[in-house]
Design a protein around this motif. Structure first.
Motif, mmCIF file in Angstrom:
data_model
loop_
_atom_site.group_PDB
_atom_site.id
_atom_site.type_symbol
_atom_site.label_atom_id
_atom_site.label_comp_id
_atom_site.label_asym_id
_atom_site.label_seq_id
_atom_site.Cartn_x
_atom_site.Cartn_y
_atom_site.Cartn_z
ATOM 1 N N GLY A 1 -2.945 57.656 12.291
ATOM 2 C CA GLY A 1 -3.216 57.336 13.685
ATOM 3 C C GLY A 1 -4.140 56.145 13.772
ATOM 4 N N ASN A 2 -4.993 56.127 14.785
ATOM 5 C CA ASN A 2 -5.951 55.042 14.907
ATOM 6 C C ASN A 2 -7.220 55.541 15.568
ATOM 7 O OD1 ASN A 2 -5.789 54.561 17.921
ATOM 8 N ND2 ASN A 2 -3.620 54.315 17.364
ATOM 9 N N VAL A 3 -8.272 54.727 15.394
ATOM 10 C CA VAL A 3 -9.533 55.035 16.048
ATOM 11 C C VAL A 3 -10.013 53.766 16.739
ATOM 12 C CG1 VAL A 3 -10.794 54.648 13.866
ATOM 13 C CG2 VAL A 3 -11.919 55.825 15.767
ATOM 14 N N THR A 4 -10.394 53.929 17.991
ATOM 15 C CA THR A 4 -10.842 52.795 18.793
ATOM 16 C C THR A 4 -12.316 52.978 19.143
ATOM 17 O OG1 THR A 4 -8.642 52.467 19.700
ATOM 18 C CG2 THR A 4 -10.485 51.522 20.937
ATOM 19 N N CYS A 5 -13.126 51.924 18.833
ATOM 20 C CA CYS A 5 -14.565 52.009 19.067
ATOM 21 C C CYS A 5 -14.993 50.940 20.069
ATOM 22 C CB CYS A 5 -15.329 51.799 17.758
ATOM 23 S SG CYS A 5 -14.930 53.004 16.482
ATOM 24 N N THR A 6 -15.937 51.323 20.910
ATOM 25 C CA THR A 6 -16.507 50.341 21.821
ATOM 26 C C THR A 6 -17.421 49.405 21.043
ATOM 27 O OG1 THR A 6 -18.327 51.813 22.329
ATOM 28 C CG2 THR A 6 -16.408 51.920 23.777
ATOM 29 N N MET A 7 -17.560 48.196 21.549
ATOM 30 C CA MET A 7 -18.412 47.192 20.914
ATOM 31 C C MET A 7 -19.447 46.737 21.945
ATOM 32 S SD MET A 7 -17.225 47.140 17.880
ATOM 33 C CE MET A 7 -17.649 45.639 16.997
ATOM 34 N N PRO A 8 -20.354 45.869 21.550
ATOM 35 C CA PRO A 8 -21.386 45.450 22.502
ATOM 36 C C PRO A 8 -20.786 44.895 23.793
ATOM 37 C CG PRO A 8 -21.920 44.696 20.297
ATOM 38 C CD PRO A 8 -20.544 45.271 20.230
ATOM 39 N N SER A 9 -21.559 44.925 24.825
ATOM 40 C CA SER A 9 -21.105 44.460 26.134
ATOM 41 C C SER A 9 -20.559 43.040 26.049
ATOM 42 C CB SER A 9 -22.283 44.505 27.119
ATOM 43 O OG SER A 9 -21.882 44.016 28.369
ATOM 44 N N GLY A 10 -19.398 42.850 26.633
ATOM 45 C CA GLY A 10 -18.761 41.544 26.608
ATOM 46 C C GLY A 10 -17.787 41.373 25.472
ATOM 47 N N CYS A 11 -17.767 42.322 24.530
ATOM 48 C CA CYS A 11 -16.861 42.241 23.384
ATOM 49 C C CYS A 11 -15.702 43.235 23.589
ATOM 50 C CB CYS A 11 -17.588 42.591 22.086
ATOM 51 S SG CYS A 11 -18.936 41.473 21.696
ATOM 52 N N PRO A 12 -14.548 42.894 23.053
ATOM 53 C CA PRO A 12 -13.419 43.824 23.165
ATOM 54 C C PRO A 12 -13.616 45.029 22.249
ATOM 55 C CG PRO A 12 -12.815 41.980 21.780
ATOM 56 C CD PRO A 12 -14.176 41.668 22.321
ATOM 57 N N SER A 13 -13.015 46.154 22.622
ATOM 58 C CA SER A 13 -13.004 47.323 21.737
ATOM 59 C C SER A 13 -12.222 46.982 20.483
ATOM 60 C CB SER A 13 -12.345 48.508 22.441
ATOM 61 O OG SER A 13 -13.126 48.911 23.544
ATOM 62 N N VAL A 14 -12.576 47.654 19.399
ATOM 63 C CA VAL A 14 -11.920 47.411 18.116
ATOM 64 C C VAL A 14 -11.143 48.662 17.715
ATOM 65 C CG1 VAL A 14 -12.272 46.898 15.681
ATOM 66 C CG2 VAL A 14 -13.688 45.789 17.418
ATOM 67 N N THR A 15 -9.917 48.427 17.261
ATOM 68 C CA THR A 15 -9.084 49.543 16.820
ATOM 69 C C THR A 15 -8.861 49.472 15.311
ATOM 70 O OG1 THR A 15 -7.977 49.690 18.956
ATOM 71 C CG2 THR A 15 -6.838 50.654 17.065
ATOM 72 N N PHE A 16 -9.026 50.618 14.660
ATOM 73 C CA PHE A 16 -8.841 50.718 13.213
ATOM 74 C C PHE A 16 -7.620 51.596 12.941
ATOM 75 C CE2 PHE A 16 -13.146 49.262 11.921
ATOM 76 C CZ PHE A 16 -13.797 49.336 13.141
ATOM 77 N N ILE A 17 -6.942 51.299 11.841
ATOM 78 C CA ILE A 17 -5.852 52.165 11.385
ATOM 79 C C ILE A 17 -6.458 53.339 10.616
ATOM 80 C CG2 ILE A 17 -3.773 52.328 9.957
ATOM 81 C CD1 ILE A 17 -3.502 50.568 12.435
#
Lengths: 331, 292
Positions: free
Chosen positions: A68-84
């Motif tokens: 699956g995947n995991v999506t993490c929030t990043m600092p304000s103004g940055c896009p969320s990051v998704t990992f496999i």
């Protein structure tokens, strides 16, 4: 239960937890559940695991392999990051008397987008730990370690919790010989929203007496030597207790079995005392079903179904009922 | 959303006792008041729940119609063959005020005192037979001593379960073991006792045998071996004037002071939610700070 079912064969019929680990018939005393969970997410698109680091894990598990995947929030103004995500779960062997558990290790890698943003670089990380049964719907504590060598602890919770959409009852015969020959045996499947056939394995269900009509025992008469059937027994069952044996258990969301009916001594006694009528007499008892949850710190139950159990006594047969399903034994 | 917490363990029993007593925290006594056939049976059920101690009860062998009554209704008689009746022991009133323990169980002597109050009420109501109260096997036994005979004279009686029995050692289900004890009593006394209510798990087995042991002691030993917890019994006699009786006694076994849980009103299906626990502050698994 055999008390009238549902366990006290007591007085009359009962709902009884026959094919379950010893102990669940006396659920008020506690019931160790040895069944490990074998699935972690009610997929597709039913629930995720959410952690306290701002990451959401969307996972599937097949035969112990997790993806699956995991999506993490990043600092304000940055896009969320998704990992496999790749990983596994391993259900420890089921041993009566030992609480079932399952180990897990999930790794999130290949971040997208990979670029540093706001002074933060996304890095791969692995979560690992053990999920106790019953708590497969709730909170687990994981150890994490990322590729830079940092490590720590994080709490992860499934959201929303797994909850049965409904329950299917199947009549599977009567309870053998002797006093049980008039006690009907009913097997249940907890139905998942997704259609999953294993997501409830490792959970516990239990019964209580409800309030709704019909609610009667018209076999009983004041002064009868047999107690009136007024309740279910309060039994509990371990979902998925039988993974393979007996082989007729084909769905791991099964809990087996609910025993419902008057003991045969009641049947003969009432037949002797009622000469006519078809049925001669019978009983209906409201049954309310609960499913257990565990947070690791406390356990509680939540209502998931209400139905009626009971039995009718005829001159030469008995018919047992659960949730609109009936079966007859010519005894 | 109507998620509720329903605690397991002693909560259902506690709630039941609270309900029975109105407000157990504010009261130290409870009035037991029963008016029906075999009122001692029901009164002792209630007392057992209040004091938390095992109390066994046995009916006298009702054999004179003066100790019995027909409880059939006109509607029932109209639906049944001519002459059909439902014969049960004569009903009556038993009442006593007993102390409610603040916690735990009541000392044995206090239980016997409370049983004595109920028995005194039974006698005052001129109900059938008479009883004695004993302590044995960690339990209280209320067993018959006298009954009105079929000839109209009072006669002495004893419990059929004091007879000595022998059953071979074997691994059996708890029900089969109980039935073996009852069959041994039948062989020794000619009295037929069948299983009525019982809380046993159907496939629960025990290794058990008895050699020249009173049946009630064997039963107590068996009860101690089951996983059901403390058990008590009610040995109920089918009145001899009942022409439709098919046994002498029915043995009803119950879990001492157990009250089956009752679902709260207003239950509705719901998904569960819980607050996320606080995470551990410090490093982050998926985020690496870039040194400035």
């Amino acid at each position: 239960m055999l008390r009238f079912c549902c366990l006290t064969i007591l007085a009359a019929v009962c709902a009884h937890s026959l094919n379950a680990q010893v102990g669940c018939a006396y659920y008020d005393q506690g019931c160790n559940d040895p069944v490990p969970l074998v699935d972690i997410t009610d997929t597709p698109f039913v629930n995720d695991w959410v952690d306290t680091e701002g990451c959401t894990w969307s996972l599937t598990s097949t035969d112990g392999t997790v993806s699956g995947n995991v999506t993490c929030t990043m600092p304000s103004g940055c896009p969320s990051v998704t990992f496999i995500v790749t990983g596994d779960i391993y259900a420890f062997p089921q041993i009566d008397g030992t609480r079932g558990s399952t180990s897990f290790a999930w790794t999130g890698s290949n971040p997208q987008p990979p670029a540093t943003c706001g002074g933060i670089t996304p890095v791969s990380s692995t979560y690992s730990g053990t999920i106790q049964n019953i708590s497969n719907s709730l909170i687990i504590t994981a150890a994490w370690k990322n590729v830079t060598g940092e490590s720590g602890w994080v709490n992860v919770m499934k959201s929303p919790a797994d909850f049965p959409a409904s329950e299917t009852t199947t009549a599977v015969g009567f309870g053998g010989s002797g006093v049980y020959v008039s006690v009907g045996q009913f097997r249940q499947i907890l139905n998942a929203v997704s259609g999953s056939t294993d997501i409830f394995k490792g959970r516990q269900v239990s019964e209580q007496t409800g309030w709704l009509s019909p609610y009667y025992d018209n076999c009983y008469y004041s002064g009868s030597a047999y107690p009136k059937w007024t309740t279910v027994d309060g039994s509990g069952w371990n979902v998925g207790y039988y993974p393979v044996d007996p082989p007729y258990i084909v769905n791991l969301n099964v809990w087996a079995d609910d025993y419902i009916g008057y003991p045969y001594t009641y049947v003969t006694g009432y037949r002797n005392h009622y000469a006519s009528g078809s049925p001669l007499c019978g009983a209906r008892i409201p049954q309310v079903m609960y499913i257990g949850y565990s947070t690791g710190w406390s356990e509680y139950m939540d209502f998931y179904a209400a139905d009626t159990v009971g039995e009718d006594i005829y001159r030469s047969s008995v018919t047992a009922y659960r949730a609109g399903v009936s079966q007859t034994n010519n005894k | 959303m109507s998620t509720r917490r329903i605690w397991r363990g002693t909560a259902p029993l506690l709630l039941a006792i609270l309900a029975m007593t109105g407000n157990a925290l504010a009261q130290s006594t409870k009035v037991i008041d029963v008016n029906e056939p075999r009122p001692l049976w029901q009164a002792l059920d209630t007392l057992e729940a209040v004091v938390g101690s095992t109390i066994n009860y046995e009916d006298p062998p009702f054999e004179n119609m003066a100790d019995c009554q027909d409880v059939s209704t006109p509607q029932q008689r109209a639906a049944q063959p001519a002459g059909w009746r439902l014969i049960v022991p004569r009903d009556g009133h038993v009442t006593a005020e007993v102390r409610v323990p603040a916690a735990g169980t009541v000392p044995g002597n206090d239980v016997i005192f409370d049983v004595g109050l109920l028995l005194a009420s039974y006698r005052r109501s001129n109900l059938p037979g008479d009883f004695k109260v004993e302590q044995a096997n960690g339990a209280v036994y209320v067993t018959p001593t006298k009954v009105l005979g079929a000839d109209g004279a009072i006669r002495d009686v004893t419990s059929p379960l004091v007879v000595q029995i022998t059953i071979p050692n074997a691994q059996r289900t708890v029900v089969e073991t109980t039935e073996a004890i009852l069959e041994a009593v039948h062989k020794a006394t000619g009295l037929r006792i069948v299983m009525g209510a019982f809380p046993y798990w159907p496939i629960e087995t025990v290794g058990f045998g008895a050699s020249g042991e009173p049946a009630r002691d064997a039963l107590a030993r068996l009860f101690a071996q089951t996983a059901a917890g403390p058990l008590s019994y009610r040995l109920v006699f089918e009145p001899r004037p009942d022409l439709m009786r098919d046994t002498d006694y029915v043995l009803n076994v119950r879990r001492t002071a157990y009250v089956a849980p009752i679902a709260p009103l207003g239950a509705a299906p719901t998904a569960m939610s819980a607050p996320l626990p606080k995470g551990v502050p410090g490093n982050s698994p998926f985020r690496k700070k870039v040194p400035e």
